[in-house]
Design a protein around this motif. Structure first.
Motif, PDB file in Angstrom:
ATOM      1  N   LYS A  61       0.958  -1.326  -0.164  1.00 47.16           N
ATOM      2  CA  LYS A  61      -0.116   0.140   0.121  1.00 47.16           C
ATOM      3  C   LYS A  61       0.802   0.670  -0.113  1.00 47.16           C
ATOM      4  O   LYS A  61       0.820   2.678  -0.300  1.00 47.16           O
ATOM      5  N   VAL A  62       2.068   1.472   0.740  1.00 44.11           N
ATOM      6  CA  VAL A  62       2.882   2.682   0.905  1.00 44.11           C
ATOM      7  C   VAL A  62       3.512   2.905  -0.210  1.00 44.11           C
ATOM      8  O   VAL A  62       4.142   3.626  -0.582  1.00 44.11           O
ATOM      9  N   HIS A  63       4.568   1.878  -0.850  1.00 49.32           N
ATOM     10  CA  HIS A  63       4.790   1.718  -1.778  1.00 49.32           C
ATOM     11  C   HIS A  63       3.883   2.170  -3.049  1.00 49.32           C
ATOM     12  O   HIS A  63       4.373   2.671  -3.992  1.00 49.32           O
ATOM     13  N   GLU A  64       2.868   1.964  -3.369  1.00 49.05           N
ATOM     14  CA  GLU A  64       2.068   2.181  -5.057  1.00 49.05           C
ATOM     15  C   GLU A  64       1.085   4.023  -4.227  1.00 49.05           C
ATOM     16  O   GLU A  64       1.181   4.228  -5.393  1.00 49.05           O
ATOM     17  N   GLN A  65       1.719   4.063  -2.622  1.00 56.95           N
ATOM     18  CA  GLN A  65       0.643   5.309  -2.385  1.00 56.95           C
ATOM     19  C   GLN A  65       1.499   6.637  -1.808  1.00 56.95           C
ATOM     20  O   GLN A  65       1.311   7.083  -0.879  1.00 56.95           O
ATOM     21  N   PHE A  66       3.134   6.071  -2.122  1.00 58.74           N
ATOM     22  CA  PHE A  66       3.671   7.245  -1.204  1.00 58.74           C
ATOM     23  C   PHE A  66       3.397   8.595  -2.090  1.00 58.74           C
ATOM     24  O   PHE A  66       3.098   8.826  -3.211  1.00 58.74           O
ATOM     25  N   PRO A  67       3.449   9.663  -0.589  1.00 64.67           N
ATOM     26  CA  PRO A  67       4.438   9.526   0.186  1.00 64.67           C
ATOM     27  C   PRO A  67       3.493   9.070   1.474  1.00 64.67           C
ATOM     28  O   PRO A  67       2.653   8.901   1.347  1.00 64.67           O
ATOM     29  N   GLY A  68       4.702   8.429   2.494  1.00 65.97           N
ATOM     30  CA  GLY A  68       4.155   7.311   3.544  1.00 65.97           C
ATOM     31  C   GLY A  68       5.140   6.587   3.998  1.00 65.97           C
ATOM     32  O   GLY A  68       6.407   6.482   4.105  1.00 65.97           O
ATOM     33  N   SER A  69       5.003   6.160   5.216  1.00 70.00           N
ATOM     34  CA  SER A  69       5.513   5.048   5.928  1.00 70.00           C
ATOM     35  C   SER A  69       5.018   3.506   6.302  1.00 70.00           C
ATOM     36  O   SER A  69       3.826   3.574   6.620  1.00 70.00           O
ATOM     37  N   ILE A  70       6.238   2.726   5.994  1.00 68.78           N
ATOM     38  CA  ILE A  70       5.459   1.153   7.099  1.00 68.78           C
ATOM     39  C   ILE A  70       7.064   0.997   7.893  1.00 68.78           C
ATOM     40  O   ILE A  70       7.877   1.120   7.640  1.00 68.78           O
ATOM     41  N   SER A  71       6.205   0.318   9.360  1.00 65.68           N
ATOM     42  CA  SER A  71       7.548  -0.106  10.248  1.00 65.68           C
ATOM     43  C   SER A  71       7.389  -1.910  10.127  1.00 65.68           C
ATOM     44  O   SER A  71       5.194  -1.667  10.570  1.00 65.68           O
ATOM     45  N   PHE A  72       7.757  -2.148  11.001  1.00 73.20           N
ATOM     46  CA  PHE A  72       7.670  -3.200  10.907  1.00 73.20           C
ATOM     47  C   PHE A  72       8.396  -3.667  12.893  1.00 73.20           C
ATOM     48  O   PHE A  72      10.019  -3.868  12.640  1.00 73.20           O
ATOM     49  N   GLU A  73       7.463  -4.370  13.880  1.00 74.08           N
ATOM     50  CA  GLU A  73       8.579  -4.321  15.009  1.00 74.08           C
ATOM     51  C   GLU A  73       8.165  -5.886  15.395  1.00 74.08           C
ATOM     52  O   GLU A  73       7.199  -6.115  15.478  1.00 74.08           O
ATOM     53  N   LYS A  74       9.930  -6.397  15.783  1.00 70.12           N
ATOM     54  CA  LYS A  74       9.007  -7.638  16.446  1.00 70.12           C
ATOM     55  C   LYS A  74      10.754  -7.625  17.561  1.00 70.12           C
ATOM     56  O   LYS A  74      11.591  -8.139  17.135  1.00 70.12           O
ATOM     57  N   GLY A  75       9.686  -8.385  18.565  1.00 69.31           N
ATOM     58  CA  GLY A  75      11.085  -8.109  19.562  1.00 69.31           C
ATOM     59  C   GLY A  75      12.220  -7.136  19.574  1.00 69.31           C
ATOM     60  O   GLY A  75      11.101  -5.692  19.728  1.00 69.31           O
ATOM     61  N   ASP A  76      13.146  -7.316  19.581  1.00 67.45           N
ATOM     62  CA  ASP A  76      14.139  -6.202  20.218  1.00 67.45           C
ATOM     63  C   ASP A  76      14.328  -5.494  18.289  1.00 67.45           C
ATOM     64  O   ASP A  76      15.403  -4.557  18.736  1.00 67.45           O
ATOM     65  N   PHE A  77      13.631  -5.249  17.469  1.00 72.60           N
ATOM     66  CA  PHE A  77      14.081  -5.648  15.162  1.00 72.60           C
ATOM     67  C   PHE A  77      12.862  -4.519  15.061  1.00 72.60           C
ATOM     68  O   PHE A  77      12.059  -4.674  15.440  1.00 72.60           O
ATOM     69  N   THR A  78      13.663  -3.613  14.857  1.00 71.06           N
ATOM     70  CA  THR A  78      12.785  -2.453  14.118  1.00 71.06           C
ATOM     71  C   THR A  78      13.317  -1.807  13.247  1.00 71.06           C
ATOM     72  O   THR A  78      14.040  -1.867  13.107  1.00 71.06           O
ATOM     73  N   LEU A  79      12.687  -2.262  11.542  1.00 66.19           N
ATOM     74  CA  LEU A  79      12.129  -1.441  10.909  1.00 66.19           C
ATOM     75  C   LEU A  79      11.220  -1.139  10.039  1.00 66.19           C
ATOM     76  O   LEU A  79      10.379  -0.865  10.098  1.00 66.19           O
ATOM     77  N   GLU A  80      11.657   0.587   9.695  1.00 71.82           N
ATOM     78  CA  GLU A  80      11.083   1.381   9.483  1.00 71.82           C
ATOM     79  C   GLU A  80      10.914   2.113   7.889  1.00 71.82           C
ATOM     80  O   GLU A  80      12.445   2.050   7.051  1.00 71.82           O
ATOM     81  N   LEU A  81      10.041   1.635   6.661  1.00 66.59           N
ATOM     82  CA  LEU A  81      10.529   2.318   5.507  1.00 66.59           C
ATOM     83  C   LEU A  81       9.891   3.739   5.287  1.00 66.59           C
ATOM     84  O   LEU A  81       8.670   3.682   5.881  1.00 66.59           O
ATOM     85  N   THR A  82      10.205   4.706   5.346  1.00 64.52           N
ATOM     86  CA  THR A  82      10.164   5.939   4.970  1.00 64.52           C
ATOM     87  C   THR A  82       9.968   6.309   2.918  1.00 64.52           C
ATOM     88  O   THR A  82      11.183   6.909   2.848  1.00 64.52           O
ATOM     89  N   TYR A  83       9.051   6.766   2.847  1.00 60.86           N
ATOM     90  CA  TYR A  83       9.132   7.272   1.370  1.00 60.86           C
ATOM     91  C   TYR A  83       8.757   8.609   1.257  1.00 60.86           C
ATOM     92  O   TYR A  83       7.429   9.562   1.960  1.00 60.86           O
ATOM     93  N   ASP A  84       8.610   9.281   0.541  1.00 64.76           N
ATOM     94  CA  ASP A  84       8.938  11.018   0.221  1.00 64.76           C
ATOM     95  C   ASP A  84       8.209  10.906  -0.579  1.00 64.76           C
ATOM     96  O   ASP A  84       7.578   9.789  -1.751  1.00 64.76           O
ATOM     97  N   ARG A  85       7.610  12.257  -1.361  1.00 63.89           N
ATOM     98  CA  ARG A  85       6.894  12.366  -2.412  1.00 63.89           C
ATOM     99  C   ARG A  85       7.790  12.256  -4.054  1.00 63.89           C
ATOM    100  O   ARG A  85       6.916  11.720  -4.592  1.00 63.89           O
ATOM    101  N   LEU A  86       9.033  12.448  -4.487  1.00 60.64           N
ATOM    102  CA  LEU A  86      10.093  11.767  -4.829  1.00 60.64           C
ATOM    103  C   LEU A  86      10.120  10.360  -5.301  1.00 60.64           C
ATOM    104  O   LEU A  86      10.428  10.119  -6.529  1.00 60.64           O
ATOM    105  N   GLY A  87       9.591   9.281  -4.750  1.00 61.60           N
ATOM    106  CA  GLY A  87      10.136   7.751  -4.821  1.00 61.60           C
ATOM    107  C   GLY A  87      11.284   8.002  -3.799  1.00 61.60           C
ATOM    108  O   GLY A  87      11.928   6.627  -4.167  1.00 61.60           O
ATOM    109  N   HIS A  88      11.774   8.883  -2.909  1.00 58.37           N
ATOM    110  CA  HIS A  88      13.300   8.483  -2.637  1.00 58.37           C
ATOM    111  C   HIS A  88      12.475   7.391  -1.135  1.00 58.37           C
ATOM    112  O   HIS A  88      11.486   8.180  -0.658  1.00 58.37           O
TER     113      HIS A  88
END
Length: 121
Positions: A61-88
């Motif tokens: 959803k975020v990949h197709e409709q950026f800007p936006g962000s997605i996060s994943f947390e599991k135990g000690d691990f955290t991942l966040e992907l943040t898209y700006d309006r230009l696809g960076h």
């Protein structure tokens, strides 16, 4: 338990964070994932099928409709992907009690990770 090695690479311009799915446990509906940063295993986690599916759908959803962000947390691990309006894309990840890592990327690089996840509608 099914042994496997499937890699999902969250590639930045200069660095890569990768999930290596090592085992699928159908009886417990879970995946064993080793997290690698560059050439070093930094974490291991067990992720339920439902957690994995939720992340995959939100990621799409975020990949197709950026800007936006997605996060994943599991135990000690955290991942966040943040898209700006230009696809960076900023790939931010951390382990509890350690420094946060930030990798610069773009939508085309991250699209490869999305394809590896095998998102379905």
């Amino acid at each position: 338990m099914i042994l496997l090695k499937h890699t999902i690479s969250f590639a930045g311009y200069d660095e890569t964070l990768a999930w290596h799915i090592m085992e699928v446990d159908p009886a417990h509906a879970a995946l064993l994932i080793h997290v690698w940063y560059q050439a070093e295993k930094v974490h291991q986690m067990t992720v339920s099928f439902s957690e994995y599916d939720r992340f995959a759908h939100e990621f799409l959803k975020v990949h197709e409709q950026f800007p936006g962000s997605i996060s994943f947390e599991k135990g000690d691990f955290t991942l966040e992907l943040t898209y700006d309006r230009l696809g960076h894309v900023r790939i931010k990840w951390s382990l509890a009690g350690e420094a946060t890592h930030v990798l610069a990327s773009d939508q085309s690089y991250i699209g490869q990770a999305l394809a590896s996840i095998g998102v379905y509608m």
